[in-house]
Design an enzyme around this catalytic site. Structure first.
Site, PDB file in Angstrom:
ATOM      1  N   LYS A   1     -11.392   4.482   1.615  1.00  0.00           N
ATOM      2  CA  LYS A   1      -9.929   3.982   1.453  1.00  0.00           C
ATOM      3  C   LYS A   1     -10.725   2.581   0.564  1.00  0.00           C
ATOM      4  O   LYS A   1     -11.222   1.307   1.089  1.00  0.00           O
ATOM      5  CB  LYS A   1      -9.709   3.232   2.703  1.00  0.00           C
ATOM      6  CG  LYS A   1      -8.291   2.375   2.098  1.00  0.00           C
ATOM      7  CD  LYS A   1      -7.063   2.128   3.285  1.00  0.00           C
ATOM      8  CE  LYS A   1      -6.405   1.453   3.146  1.00  0.00           C
ATOM      9  NZ  LYS A   1      -4.933   1.096   3.623  1.00  0.00           N
TER      10      LYS A   1
ATOM     11  N   GLU B   1       0.671  -1.294  -0.270  1.00  0.00           N
ATOM     12  CA  GLU B   1      -0.119   0.464   0.028  1.00  0.00           C
ATOM     13  C   GLU B   1       0.987   1.230  -0.045  1.00  0.00           C
ATOM     14  O   GLU B   1       0.353   2.004  -1.244  1.00  0.00           O
ATOM     15  CB  GLU B   1      -0.744   0.269   0.913  1.00  0.00           C
ATOM     16  CG  GLU B   1      -1.877  -1.489   1.648  1.00  0.00           C
ATOM     17  CD  GLU B   1      -2.876  -1.036   2.453  1.00  0.00           C
ATOM     18  OE1 GLU B   1      -4.176  -0.878   2.455  1.00  0.00           O
ATOM     19  OE2 GLU B   1      -2.477  -1.226   3.954  1.00  0.00           O
TER      20      GLU B   1
END
Length: 122
Positions: A98, A21
């Site tokens: 997200k 990420e």
């Protein structure tokens, strides 16, 4: 209290606990609600008597891009802190979504929502 709302601001950033990420990044989406008195701006039609949402949007993008945080809680807090420090708002709510969180499930998005007040930052 009046509100200025920025809804669905999309930012590509590098937040997350997993190394991938932070390396590859991913899209995030923010809804930011600022509470303030807009009566002077409404009466005068004067941009200097309000908060310029274009300027705020640019600042949010800069904050989201400046650091790599493990937690979206931290990223949302940094956004709220910047808005309160740099703009004349009494309160700000940040909903940080997200949509591609690495969770093995079918979902629209994972999110945190925080509210911070100018009086609490003094």
């Amino acid at each position: 209290m009046d509100k200025i709302i920025i809804k669905g601001l999309r930012v590509y950033a590098y937040h997350g606990v997993k190394e991938a990420e932070k390396e590859k990044g991913q899209p995030f989406e923010l809804d930011v609600t600022m509470r303030l008195d807009l009566s002077a701006a409404g009466a005068t039609d004067d941009l200097t008597r309000t908060v310029n949402y274009s300027t705020v949007s640019k600042r949010i993008i800069a904050v989201m891009s400046a650091e790599k945080n493990d937690l979206i809680e931290r990223a949302a807090t940094r956004v709220a802190e910047a808005v309160l420090a740099e703009f004349p708002v009494a309160e700000v709510t940040v909903l940080l979504k997200k949509p591609r969180a690495p969770v093995p499930a079918d979902f629209d998005y994972m999110a945190v929502e925080i509210t911070r007040r100018a009086e609490d930052t003094v």
